[in-house]
Motif scaffolding. Structure first.
Motif, PDB file in Angstrom:
ATOM      1  N   THR A  42       0.577  -1.366   0.020  1.00  0.00           N
ATOM      2  CA  THR A  42      -0.072   0.089   0.011  1.00  0.00           C
ATOM      3  C   THR A  42       0.757   1.337   0.116  1.00  0.00           C
ATOM      4  N   ARG A  43       0.317   2.315  -0.522  1.00  0.00           N
ATOM      5  CA  ARG A  43       1.101   3.585  -0.601  1.00  0.00           C
ATOM      6  C   ARG A  43       0.949   4.372   0.723  1.00  0.00           C
ATOM      7  N   LYS A  65      -1.897  16.621   1.296  1.00  0.00           N
ATOM      8  CA  LYS A  65      -3.056  16.886   0.586  1.00  0.00           C
ATOM      9  C   LYS A  65      -2.557  17.446  -0.786  1.00  0.00           C
ATOM     10  N   GLN A  68      -1.652  14.140  -2.719  1.00  0.00           N
ATOM     11  CA  GLN A  68      -2.854  13.532  -3.134  1.00  0.00           C
ATOM     12  C   GLN A  68      -3.593  14.398  -4.329  1.00  0.00           C
ATOM     13  N   ASP A  69      -3.889  15.493  -4.284  1.00  0.00           N
ATOM     14  CA  ASP A  69      -4.486  16.264  -5.380  1.00  0.00           C
ATOM     15  C   ASP A  69      -3.576  15.987  -6.682  1.00  0.00           C
ATOM     16  N   GLY A  71      -1.578  13.676  -7.362  1.00  0.00           N
ATOM     17  CA  GLY A  71      -1.615  12.230  -7.766  1.00  0.00           C
ATOM     18  C   GLY A  71      -2.844  11.728  -8.307  1.00  0.00           C
ATOM     19  N   ARG A  72      -4.098  12.480  -7.949  1.00  0.00           N
ATOM     20  CA  ARG A  72      -5.327  12.125  -8.510  1.00  0.00           C
ATOM     21  C   ARG A  72      -5.501  12.862  -9.989  1.00  0.00           C
ATOM     22  N   CYS A  76      -2.829   8.454 -10.468  1.00  0.00           N
ATOM     23  CA  CYS A  76      -2.302   7.653  -9.451  1.00  0.00           C
ATOM     24  C   CYS A  76      -3.320   7.253  -8.423  1.00  0.00           C
ATOM     25  N   VAL A  77      -2.826   6.132  -7.773  1.00  0.00           N
ATOM     26  CA  VAL A  77      -3.853   5.397  -6.666  1.00  0.00           C
ATOM     27  C   VAL A  77      -3.621   6.336  -5.452  1.00  0.00           C
ATOM     28  N   ASP A  78      -4.455   6.301  -4.651  1.00  0.00           N
ATOM     29  CA  ASP A  78      -4.452   7.128  -3.282  1.00  0.00           C
ATOM     30  C   ASP A  78      -3.466   6.382  -2.670  1.00  0.00           C
ATOM     31  N   CYS A  80      -2.198   6.485   1.751  1.00  0.00           N
ATOM     32  CA  CYS A  80      -2.472   6.974   3.161  1.00  0.00           C
ATOM     33  C   CYS A  80      -1.475   7.798   4.124  1.00  0.00           C
TER      34      CYS A  80
END
Length: 84
Positions: A42-43, A65, A68-69, A71-72, A76-78, A80
């Motif tokens: 998992t990332r 954040k 994540q933004d 990457g989306r 890309c996969v989220d 945590c």
């Protein structure tokens, strides 16, 4: 003896230059990180440390954040974020 430059500077601030602590970094065995497929992982972004105002944990949250933004947007996969 301390385990980081931050701690060294903090000790010097508290006890003065005469304390002259030596930095000794803890060893870390990385062999287990090489096992298995990267596809199975998992990332996760892991932040370990004391919760102190000078460590600016809010900055870590804002940076994650942003990661994540972006990457989306790139598909890309989220990941945590774990802060402990």
């Amino acid at each position: 003896m301390v385990n980081s430059t931050w701690t060294k500077n903090h000790i010097i601030e508290l006890w003065g230059e005469a304390s002259s602590p030596c930095v000794v970094y803890p060893p870390c065995n990385t062999e287990s990180f090489r096992e298995g497929s990267q596809a199975d992982r998992t990332r996760t972004v892991l932040s370990v440390g004391q919760f102190r105002p000078e460590k600016d944990h809010e900055l870590q949250l804002r940076a994650f954040k942003c990661l994540q933004d972006k990457g989306r947007q790139a598909g890309c996969v989220d990941a945590c974020f774990v802060c402990c």
